[in-house]
Scaffold this motif. Structure first.
Motif: not given
Length: 290
Positions: A270-287
């Protein structure tokens, strides 16, 4: 492999041959970031190791928990003839530990941005230990009082980029707690606040990261599958970010604008944007990313 050195690594890493230090098996290893080839390996006598590189990249400070109960300083400069060798060591078993533990259980290490001091929460000693990096020795040890039933159990910590604040996670009863420490005197931290689930903190705080402004803390609270956002100035919880799974750690990009959080039970980052203080995207990376 787990718990890599990540406090200063993003800005220190500019070559494919630069080392990234991790806890692996019964010690720590330095892997080249471009190839993952092993460049250095140190046996610490413990399978539970936390480490951090000093801001200048010259030293690696290691907390080796049970059964070793030791602190190590390792040459982390890949240009050095003694790269990967132990340059100083502290045996902390004489301090003892709670119950039948044979030592204080040094658990995690975080380094002040001036590079002079390192902070070690002691899980079985209920203390916060301040080390000087050179000479490698204990300069201060503070008894940490509980706010819940039973011992305080401090286990992880993070210093703010401006060096004014220290966050410490506690595996206390009733969901855990988070303490905020003032570092006006870096050798003598003083606790200014303690947050619990009653204050809105997520459950089982495990590790933390601090934003570029040094005013915002991100506490990974896997017991409630979220990240707790803390205002370090006011000592209050401002929001909780749902991760949709359990996450133990996170790491910043070099500019500290995005916080990357491996969500172990969701097979993604999960990628959190500091300025917005929210999760902005999710990257599938395997198990099971850890």
């Amino acid at each position: 492999a787990s718990f890599p050195s990540n406090q200063f690594a993003p800005r220190l890493t500019d070559s494919a041959a630069d080392p990234l230090w991790l806890n692996v098996d019964d010690g720590v290893r330095g892997l080249e970031v471009g190839s993952l080839a092993e460049g250095a390996s140190v046996d610490t006598g413990s399978g539970a190791n936390w480490q951090e590189v000093t801001p200048d990249g010259l030293h690696l400070v290691v907390s080796a928990r049970e059964p070793a109960h030791r602190q190590f300083r390792i040459d982390a400069d890949p240009e050095s003839d003694s790269f990967g060798s132990v340059t100083a060591e502290l045996d902390r078993t004489p301090e003892g530990g709670r119950g039948d533990n044979d030592g204080p259980g040094p658990c995690d290490v975080t380094i002040h941005p001036d590079g002079e001091y390192a902070y070690v929460p002691d899980l079985f000693g209920d203390t916060l230990t301040v080390l000087s990096v050179d000479p490698f020795e204990i300069v201060t040890q503070i008894d940490v009082e509980p706010v819940e039933d039973g011992p305080a159990r401090p286990w992880m910590g993070t210093v703010a980029p401006d060096g004014q604040t220290l966050l410490v996670e506690h595996n206390e009863a009733n969901g855990g707690s988070e303490s905020i420490w003032n570092l006006d005197d870096p050798a003598a931290p003083s606790e200014t606040a303690r947050l619990t689930v009653d204050d809105g903190l997520g459950r089982r705080p495990l590790t933390s990261e601090i934003g570029p402004d040094s005013e915002t803390g991100y506490v990974f609270t896997p017991g409630s599958n979220d990240v707790t956002v803390v205002d370090l100035t006011d000592g209050t919880v401002t929001r909780r970010l749902d991760l949709g799974g359990s996450a133990f750690v996170g790491t910043w990009d070099p500019a500290r604008t995005k916080l990357y959080v491996p969500v172990q039970t969701a097979d993604e980052v999960a990628v959190i944007d500091h300025e917005r203080r929210e999760v902005v995207t999710r990257i599938s990376v395997g198990p099971s990313p850890y």
